[in-house]
Design an enzyme around this catalytic site. Sequence first.
Site, PDB file in Angstrom:
ATOM      1  N   SER A 282      16.887  42.930  96.866  1.00  0.00           N
ATOM      2  CA  SER A 282      15.562  42.120  97.293  1.00  0.00           C
ATOM      3  C   SER A 282      15.304  41.497  95.421  1.00  0.00           C
ATOM      4  CB  SER A 282      14.434  43.463  97.827  1.00  0.00           C
ATOM      5  OG  SER A 282      14.713  43.552  99.353  1.00  0.00           O
ATOM      6  N   ARG A 283      16.286  41.808  95.333  1.00  0.00           N
ATOM      7  CA  ARG A 283      16.069  41.791  93.411  1.00  0.00           C
ATOM      8  C   ARG A 283      15.082  42.405  92.548  1.00  0.00           C
ATOM      9  NH1 ARG A 283      17.795  36.411  92.080  1.00  0.00           N
ATOM     10  NH2 ARG A 283      18.185  35.555  93.819  1.00  0.00           N
TER      11      ARG A 283
END
Length: 211
Positions: A189-190
Amino acid sequence: MGDYSKGVDYRDGGEIKIDDLGKPLSLLDSWISEAKERGLVEPNAMSISTVSPSGSPRSRMVLLKMVEGDEIGFFTNLESDKSLEIAGCDSVAVTMWWPEMERQVRMEGNAYHMERSQVEDYHHSRSRKSRIGAWASSQSREMDSKDDLRKRFEEFESRFEGDEVPLPPHWGGFRITVNRIEYWSGRPSRLHERIVLERHGEEWSQRRLYP
Ligand SMILES: Cc1cc2nc3c(=O)[nH]c(=O)nc-3n(C[C@H](O)[C@H](O)[C@H](O)COP(=O)(O)O)c2cc1C
Protein backbone atom coordinates in the site's frame (compact mmCIF):
# COMPACT_ATOMS: atom_id res chain seq x y z
CA MET A 1 7.42 5.96 -26.83
CA GLY A 2 6.84 2.99 -24.54
CA ASP A 3 4.04 2.89 -21.99
CA TYR A 4 5.61 3.74 -18.64
CA SER A 5 2.33 4.52 -16.88
CA LYS A 6 1.93 1.33 -14.89
CA GLY A 7 3.92 1.20 -11.66
CA VAL A 8 4.58 -1.87 -9.59
CA ASP A 9 2.49 -2.41 -6.50
CA TYR A 10 5.24 -3.33 -4.10
CA ARG A 11 4.43 -6.26 -1.88
CA ASP A 12 7.17 -6.48 0.63
CA GLY A 13 10.86 -5.64 0.79
CA GLY A 14 10.62 -6.35 4.51
CA GLU A 15 10.68 -4.15 7.57
CA ILE A 16 13.92 -2.22 8.09
CA LYS A 17 15.54 -2.80 11.44
CA ILE A 18 18.92 -1.34 12.40
CA ASP A 19 20.43 -3.64 15.01
CA ASP A 20 23.56 -1.66 15.78
CA LEU A 21 23.90 2.05 14.91
CA GLY A 22 27.66 1.67 15.40
CA LYS A 23 27.69 -0.61 12.32
CA PRO A 24 25.79 1.50 9.77
CA LEU A 25 26.73 -0.67 6.77
CA SER A 26 25.97 -4.06 8.26
CA LEU A 27 22.42 -4.11 6.84
CA LEU A 28 23.90 -3.29 3.40
CA ASP A 29 26.23 -6.26 3.81
CA SER A 30 23.34 -8.58 4.64
CA TRP A 31 21.14 -7.27 1.79
CA ILE A 32 23.98 -7.98 -0.67
CA SER A 33 24.47 -11.47 0.80
CA GLU A 34 20.76 -12.13 0.49
CA ALA A 35 20.79 -10.91 -3.14
CA LYS A 36 23.71 -13.31 -3.82
CA GLU A 37 21.94 -16.21 -2.11
CA ARG A 38 18.84 -15.57 -4.22
CA GLY A 39 21.01 -15.77 -7.35
CA LEU A 40 20.24 -12.22 -8.53
CA VAL A 41 22.22 -10.87 -11.49
CA GLU A 42 25.13 -8.61 -10.38
CA PRO A 43 23.95 -8.38 -6.74
CA ASN A 44 26.77 -5.94 -5.97
CA ALA A 45 26.28 -3.54 -8.91
CA MET A 46 26.04 0.11 -7.91
CA SER A 47 25.62 3.41 -9.70
CA ILE A 48 28.29 5.86 -8.60
CA SER A 49 28.02 9.58 -9.29
CA THR A 50 31.01 11.88 -9.34
CA VAL A 51 31.20 15.63 -9.88
CA SER A 52 32.75 16.96 -13.10
CA PRO A 53 35.08 20.00 -13.08
CA SER A 54 32.12 22.15 -14.20
CA GLY A 55 30.05 20.90 -11.24
CA SER A 56 27.79 18.50 -13.15
CA PRO A 57 26.94 15.08 -11.70
CA ARG A 58 28.06 12.08 -13.80
CA SER A 59 26.94 8.52 -13.09
CA ARG A 60 27.91 5.03 -14.18
CA MET A 61 27.70 1.48 -12.83
CA VAL A 62 30.60 -0.22 -11.05
CA LEU A 63 30.84 -3.32 -8.89
CA LEU A 64 31.03 -2.92 -5.14
CA LYS A 65 33.86 -5.22 -4.04
CA MET A 66 34.31 -4.38 -0.38
CA VAL A 67 32.27 -3.43 2.66
CA GLU A 68 34.42 -2.82 5.74
CA GLY A 69 33.35 -0.84 8.79
CA ASP A 70 31.96 2.44 7.47
CA GLU A 71 33.67 2.10 4.07
CA ILE A 72 32.86 0.55 0.71
CA GLY A 73 35.28 0.00 -2.16
CA PHE A 74 35.45 -0.56 -5.92
CA PHE A 75 38.13 -1.04 -8.57
CA THR A 76 38.72 0.92 -11.75
CA ASN A 77 41.17 2.54 -14.13
CA LEU A 78 42.91 5.41 -12.35
CA GLU A 79 43.08 7.44 -15.56
CA SER A 80 39.35 7.07 -16.32
CA ASP A 81 36.95 10.00 -16.25
CA LYS A 82 35.54 8.93 -12.89
CA SER A 83 39.02 8.78 -11.33
CA LEU A 84 39.97 12.20 -12.69
CA GLU A 85 36.67 13.58 -11.38
CA ILE A 86 37.33 12.12 -7.93
CA ALA A 87 40.78 13.74 -7.99
CA GLY A 88 39.05 17.10 -8.49
CA CYS A 89 36.20 16.52 -6.01
CA ASP A 90 36.14 13.52 -3.69
CA SER A 91 32.39 13.72 -2.97
CA VAL A 92 30.51 10.79 -4.45
CA ALA A 93 26.98 9.37 -4.33
CA VAL A 94 26.07 5.71 -4.76
CA THR A 95 22.76 3.97 -5.46
CA MET A 96 22.01 0.25 -5.41
CA TRP A 97 18.66 -1.33 -6.35
CA TRP A 98 17.53 -4.91 -6.18
CA PRO A 99 14.13 -5.02 -7.95
CA GLU A 100 13.43 -8.63 -6.96
CA MET A 101 13.91 -7.71 -3.30
CA GLU A 102 12.19 -4.31 -3.55
CA ARG A 103 15.10 -2.65 -1.80
CA GLN A 104 17.24 0.39 -2.51
CA VAL A 105 20.34 1.72 -0.76
CA ARG A 106 21.73 5.22 -1.24
CA MET A 107 25.09 6.33 0.11
CA GLU A 108 27.01 9.58 0.15
CA GLY A 109 30.61 9.98 1.12
CA ASN A 110 34.20 10.79 0.21
CA ALA A 111 36.43 8.67 -1.99
CA TYR A 112 40.16 8.09 -1.61
CA HIS A 113 42.74 5.76 -3.14
CA MET A 114 42.84 2.21 -1.86
CA GLU A 115 46.21 0.93 -0.67
CA ARG A 116 48.21 -0.81 -3.43
CA SER A 117 48.45 -4.11 -1.53
CA GLN A 118 44.66 -4.46 -1.56
CA VAL A 119 44.55 -3.66 -5.28
CA GLU A 120 47.32 -6.25 -5.88
CA ASP A 121 45.33 -8.91 -3.99
CA TYR A 122 42.23 -8.16 -6.04
CA HIS A 123 44.14 -8.07 -9.34
CA HIS A 124 45.67 -11.47 -8.69
CA SER A 125 42.29 -12.96 -7.81
CA ARG A 126 40.93 -12.09 -11.27
CA SER A 127 41.00 -14.26 -14.39
CA ARG A 128 44.02 -13.93 -16.69
CA LYS A 129 41.85 -12.38 -19.40
CA SER A 130 40.53 -9.70 -17.01
CA ARG A 131 44.08 -8.92 -15.89
CA ILE A 132 45.20 -8.55 -19.51
CA GLY A 133 42.08 -6.49 -20.18
CA ALA A 134 43.14 -4.09 -17.44
CA TRP A 135 46.39 -3.47 -19.38
CA ALA A 136 44.67 -3.21 -22.75
CA SER A 137 41.95 -0.65 -22.02
CA SER A 138 42.66 3.08 -21.81
CA GLN A 139 39.31 3.46 -20.10
CA SER A 140 37.31 6.59 -21.07
CA ARG A 141 39.79 7.69 -23.77
CA GLU A 142 38.74 7.90 -27.42
CA MET A 143 39.33 4.82 -29.56
CA ASP A 144 39.65 5.06 -33.35
CA SER A 145 38.36 1.62 -34.17
CA LYS A 146 37.03 -1.47 -32.39
CA ASP A 147 40.05 -3.37 -33.68
CA ASP A 148 42.39 -1.20 -31.60
CA LEU A 149 41.24 -2.80 -28.35
CA ARG A 150 41.53 -6.32 -29.76
CA LYS A 151 45.03 -5.54 -31.06
CA ARG A 152 46.13 -4.08 -27.75
CA PHE A 153 44.69 -7.12 -25.95
CA GLU A 154 46.69 -9.45 -28.20
CA GLU A 155 49.86 -7.38 -27.76
CA PHE A 156 49.64 -7.65 -23.98
CA GLU A 157 48.71 -11.33 -24.23
CA SER A 158 51.97 -12.07 -26.05
CA ARG A 159 54.01 -9.67 -23.87
CA PHE A 160 53.00 -11.58 -20.72
CA GLU A 161 52.91 -15.06 -22.26
CA GLY A 162 54.10 -17.66 -19.77
CA ASP A 163 54.40 -15.02 -17.03
CA GLU A 164 52.23 -13.61 -14.30
CA VAL A 165 50.22 -10.58 -15.48
CA PRO A 166 51.40 -7.80 -13.17
CA LEU A 167 49.19 -5.06 -11.78
CA PRO A 168 49.11 -2.17 -14.28
CA PRO A 169 50.18 1.13 -12.67
CA HIS A 170 47.00 2.74 -13.98
CA TRP A 171 44.71 0.17 -12.35
CA GLY A 172 43.52 0.75 -8.81
CA GLY A 173 40.67 1.10 -6.42
CA PHE A 174 38.83 3.62 -4.30
CA ARG A 175 37.50 3.38 -0.81
CA ILE A 176 34.51 5.52 0.05
CA THR A 177 34.03 6.69 3.61
CA VAL A 178 30.26 6.75 3.93
CA ASN A 179 28.74 9.69 5.80
CA ARG A 180 25.10 9.02 5.01
CA ILE A 181 23.27 5.83 4.11
CA GLU A 182 19.61 5.42 3.38
CA TYR A 183 17.85 2.06 3.38
CA TRP A 184 14.59 1.91 1.39
CA SER A 185 12.19 -0.97 1.35
CA GLY A 186 9.03 -1.31 -0.77
CA ARG A 187 6.07 -2.05 1.50
CA PRO A 188 2.42 -2.87 0.80
CA SER A 189 0.00 0.00 0.00
CA ARG A 190 2.87 2.41 -0.78
CA LEU A 191 3.86 2.55 2.90
CA HIS A 192 7.48 2.22 1.86
CA GLU A 193 10.10 2.54 4.55
CA ARG A 194 13.07 4.91 4.48
CA ILE A 195 15.64 4.90 7.23
CA VAL A 196 18.56 7.33 7.04
CA LEU A 197 21.73 6.90 9.08
CA GLU A 198 24.01 9.93 9.26
CA ARG A 199 27.46 10.45 10.70
CA HIS A 200 27.99 13.23 13.25
CA GLY A 201 31.66 13.01 14.21
CA GLU A 202 32.07 9.66 15.97
CA GLU A 203 28.34 9.10 16.35
CA TRP A 204 25.59 8.04 13.95
CA SER A 205 21.98 9.21 14.03
CA GLN A 206 18.94 7.41 12.71
CA ARG A 207 15.82 9.02 11.21
CA ARG A 208 12.75 7.82 9.39
CA LEU A 209 11.63 9.74 6.27
CA TYR A 210 8.32 9.90 4.44
CA PRO A 211 8.57 7.82 1.29
C1 LIG B 1 27.06 -3.80 -14.25
C2 LIG B 1 28.30 -3.02 -14.59
C3 LIG B 1 29.42 -3.10 -13.76
C4 LIG B 1 30.57 -2.37 -14.04
N1 LIG B 1 31.62 -2.45 -13.17
C5 LIG B 1 32.71 -1.67 -13.37
C6 LIG B 1 33.76 -1.64 -12.39
O1 LIG B 1 33.72 -2.32 -11.35
N2 LIG B 1 34.83 -0.83 -12.64
C7 LIG B 1 34.91 -0.04 -13.77
O2 LIG B 1 35.91 0.66 -13.92
N3 LIG B 1 33.92 -0.04 -14.68
C8 LIG B 1 32.82 -0.82 -14.51
N4 LIG B 1 31.78 -0.80 -15.43
C9 LIG B 1 31.89 0.12 -16.59
C10 LIG B 1 31.48 1.53 -16.14
O3 LIG B 1 30.07 1.62 -16.05
C11 LIG B 1 31.99 2.64 -17.07
O4 LIG B 1 31.58 2.40 -18.38
C12 LIG B 1 33.52 2.76 -17.07
O5 LIG B 1 34.05 2.56 -15.76
C13 LIG B 1 33.96 4.14 -17.56
O6 LIG B 1 33.38 5.15 -16.79
P1 LIG B 1 33.98 6.64 -16.76
O7 LIG B 1 34.32 6.99 -18.19
O8 LIG B 1 32.88 7.50 -16.22
O9 LIG B 1 35.19 6.63 -15.87
C14 LIG B 1 30.63 -1.54 -15.18
C15 LIG B 1 29.51 -1.48 -16.03
C16 LIG B 1 28.37 -2.20 -15.75
C17 LIG B 1 27.18 -2.11 -16.67
